[in-house]
Design a protein around this motif. Sequence first.
Motif, PDB file in Angstrom:
ATOM      1  N   GLY A   1      16.132  54.014  29.702  1.00 22.48           N
ATOM      2  CA  GLY A   1      17.414  53.390  29.383  1.00 22.48           C
ATOM      3  C   GLY A   1      18.124  54.087  28.243  1.00 22.48           C
ATOM      4  N   PHE A   2      17.368  54.495  27.222  1.00 29.07           N
ATOM      5  CA  PHE A   2      17.992  55.221  26.114  1.00 29.07           C
ATOM      6  C   PHE A   2      18.594  56.519  26.600  1.00 29.07           C
ATOM      7  CE2 PHE A   2      18.274  58.208  22.696  1.00 29.07           C
ATOM      8  CZ  PHE A   2      18.720  57.464  21.622  1.00 29.07           C
ATOM      9  N   GLU A   3      17.836  57.308  27.373  1.00 27.23           N
ATOM     10  CA  GLU A   3      18.325  58.618  27.806  1.00 27.23           C
ATOM     11  C   GLU A   3      19.548  58.503  28.711  1.00 27.23           C
ATOM     12  OE1 GLU A   3      17.443  61.488  26.730  1.00 27.23           O
ATOM     13  OE2 GLU A   3      15.776  60.784  25.506  1.00 27.23           O
ATOM     14  N   LEU A   4      19.574  57.521  29.577  1.00 23.87           N
ATOM     15  CA  LEU A   4      20.679  57.397  30.532  1.00 23.87           C
ATOM     16  C   LEU A   4      21.948  56.837  29.901  1.00 23.87           C
ATOM     17  CD1 LEU A   4      18.963  56.052  33.786  1.00 23.87           C
ATOM     18  CD2 LEU A   4      19.516  58.415  33.174  1.00 23.87           C
ATOM     19  N   PHE A   5      21.815  55.954  28.919  1.00 27.23           N
ATOM     20  CA  PHE A   5      22.982  55.223  28.437  1.00 27.23           C
ATOM     21  C   PHE A   5      23.261  55.376  26.939  1.00 27.23           C
ATOM     22  CE2 PHE A   5      21.196  52.840  32.065  1.00 27.23           C
ATOM     23  CZ  PHE A   5      22.236  53.041  32.973  1.00 27.23           C
ATOM     24  N   ILE A   6      22.243  55.328  26.108  1.00 28.99           N
ATOM     25  CA  ILE A   6      22.498  55.297  24.669  1.00 28.99           C
ATOM     26  C   ILE A   6      22.735  56.686  24.093  1.00 28.99           C
ATOM     27  CG2 ILE A   6      21.609  54.587  22.421  1.00 28.99           C
ATOM     28  CD1 ILE A   6      20.064  52.380  23.824  1.00 28.99           C
ATOM     29  N   ARG A   7      21.941  57.671  24.502  1.00 27.92           N
ATOM     30  CA  ARG A   7      22.150  59.018  23.957  1.00 27.92           C
ATOM     31  C   ARG A   7      23.583  59.512  24.199  1.00 27.92           C
ATOM     32  NH1 ARG A   7      18.747  63.019  22.249  1.00 27.92           N
ATOM     33  NH2 ARG A   7      16.910  62.009  23.146  1.00 27.92           N
ATOM     34  N   PRO A   8      24.145  59.379  25.416  1.00 27.77           N
ATOM     35  CA  PRO A   8      25.540  59.820  25.600  1.00 27.77           C
ATOM     36  C   PRO A   8      26.527  59.075  24.707  1.00 27.77           C
ATOM     37  CG  PRO A   8      24.463  59.541  27.727  1.00 27.77           C
ATOM     38  CD  PRO A   8      23.538  58.967  26.704  1.00 27.77           C
ATOM     39  N   VAL A   9      26.275  57.801  24.452  1.00 29.58           N
ATOM     40  CA  VAL A   9      27.172  57.031  23.583  1.00 29.58           C
ATOM     41  C   VAL A   9      27.099  57.547  22.148  1.00 29.58           C
ATOM     42  CG1 VAL A   9      27.578  54.769  22.546  1.00 29.58           C
ATOM     43  CG2 VAL A   9      27.196  54.957  25.006  1.00 29.58           C
ATOM     44  N   LEU A  10      25.894  57.779  21.650  1.00 33.41           N
ATOM     45  CA  LEU A  10      25.743  58.286  20.284  1.00 33.41           C
ATOM     46  C   LEU A  10      26.396  59.654  20.135  1.00 33.41           C
ATOM     47  CD1 LEU A  10      22.089  57.205  19.429  1.00 33.41           C
ATOM     48  CD2 LEU A  10      24.206  56.270  18.507  1.00 33.41           C
ATOM     49  N   GLN A  11      26.275  60.481  21.145  1.00 36.88           N
ATOM     50  CA  GLN A  11      26.924  61.792  21.094  1.00 36.88           C
ATOM     51  C   GLN A  11      28.440  61.646  21.120  1.00 36.88           C
ATOM     52  OE1 GLN A  11      24.980  63.702  24.421  1.00 36.88           O
ATOM     53  NE2 GLN A  11      23.381  64.571  23.126  1.00 36.88           N
ATOM     54  N   GLY A  12      28.931  60.705  21.923  1.00 40.06           N
ATOM     55  CA  GLY A  12      30.370  60.448  21.952  1.00 40.06           C
ATOM     56  C   GLY A  12      30.890  59.926  20.634  1.00 40.06           C
ATOM     57  N   MET A  13      30.094  59.140  19.929  1.00 37.15           N
ATOM     58  CA  MET A  13      30.478  58.630  18.616  1.00 37.15           C
ATOM     59  C   MET A  13      30.527  59.746  17.575  1.00 37.15           C
ATOM     60  SD  MET A  13      28.235  55.088  18.693  1.00 37.15           S
ATOM     61  CE  MET A  13      28.800  54.436  17.123  1.00 37.15           C
TER      62      MET A  13
END
Length: 415
Positions: free
Chosen positions: A316-328
Amino acid sequence: MRFDREVVKVEEAQKRIQPYIRAGQTETVTLQQSFGRYLAEDIYANVDLPHFHRSGMDGFAIRSADTKGASRENPVWFKVIETIPCGVVPQQEVKPGTASRIMTGAAVPDGADAVVMLEMTQTAEKDGTVFMSLQREISPGQNIAPAGSEVKQGTLLLRGGRKINAGEVAVLATFGCHTVKVYRQPRVAIFATGSELLSIESPLEPGKIRNSNSHMLASLVREAGGLPLIRETLPDDVDRARTAILNAFDDADLVISTGGVSVGDYDILVDIFEHWDGKMLFNKLAMRPGSPTTVGVRNDTFLFALSGNPGACFVGFELFIRPVLQGMQGKTTHDLAVFTATMAEDFPKPSPFTRFVRGIREVKDGKVFVKPAGIEKSSITLTIKDADCLIIVPPGGRGVSAGQMVKAIPVKGRE
């Protein structure tokens, strides 16, 4: 809400998340402090690189026209007029019949349009003066890097949102960027839920397990450029959990919980999402593992409720959270990187949903192969340490067979 859930495909879930991703605030740090951070501005070349005509060899700077007709039978002789080490400005112009001894990286003197490598020459001394001979013709520009040949002034070097690794540090240092504008690291509050959880310092007790997810997530957050804030482990108490999680929105840029998102009597995140003042984006995914993963937004801050199973939490982290943190931190494209590989062994495990299998990749004879990292169960922790990709197994069918082509997602931050 516990049982009446809309099943959403992973791609659709990612689309629902993207409109809420916002680049965060910025700060200026020293170049030394910038490693691993994300650029918050475009970087342009402020000078030509190199900013002078630079020798590519140890040898002699000459006028190429002076070598016309040179051969073994008819060597051409040059008077050596000076020696030019690196960092020294040439003092003499190279005129017809003269040469300057020059070192690799040194500035080429005026008048010279070529450098002949030392091994191609012979030297002799007469009356205290050094002469150099050459037995072949030399082309103009040979062994010289002209000013601006690598980069012209004004060229875009690095775009904002790019992660600063060793190569980026080298570029920034080359152009004198001793301070760097970067995105602030997102502060990420991490909660683990479940009365069965013990701290990692505690001795084991019957029926209980240590809280590994919080520490795994903290490491993943650091890999993605964030600042993890491990908060208290929450028991199966809805009111206490709601208060703690909602309070975290006051000082965190993103909130993660793990556990309590399924349909059991003690899955308290379901109750929190049902009675909060935020917007739920989805609460069931067409994926294995981690189908109960739930995501919402409150006051422009994400709450990611991940599965308590370590494997599902990791996926779940790799699919959803990592892209969000990079976008931030300024990254403008949020699509996951995907590569194609050959399955190295059978994976005969069908699923009605797309399965993301923790996998290992290797290259043999120029071909990329992938295989499961071990037993594929969402509750298993040990395969996380070995996984360097997520193998995508399509829904339906009978899994995938050895030799079949599959898609896979590289796992970031893995050696």
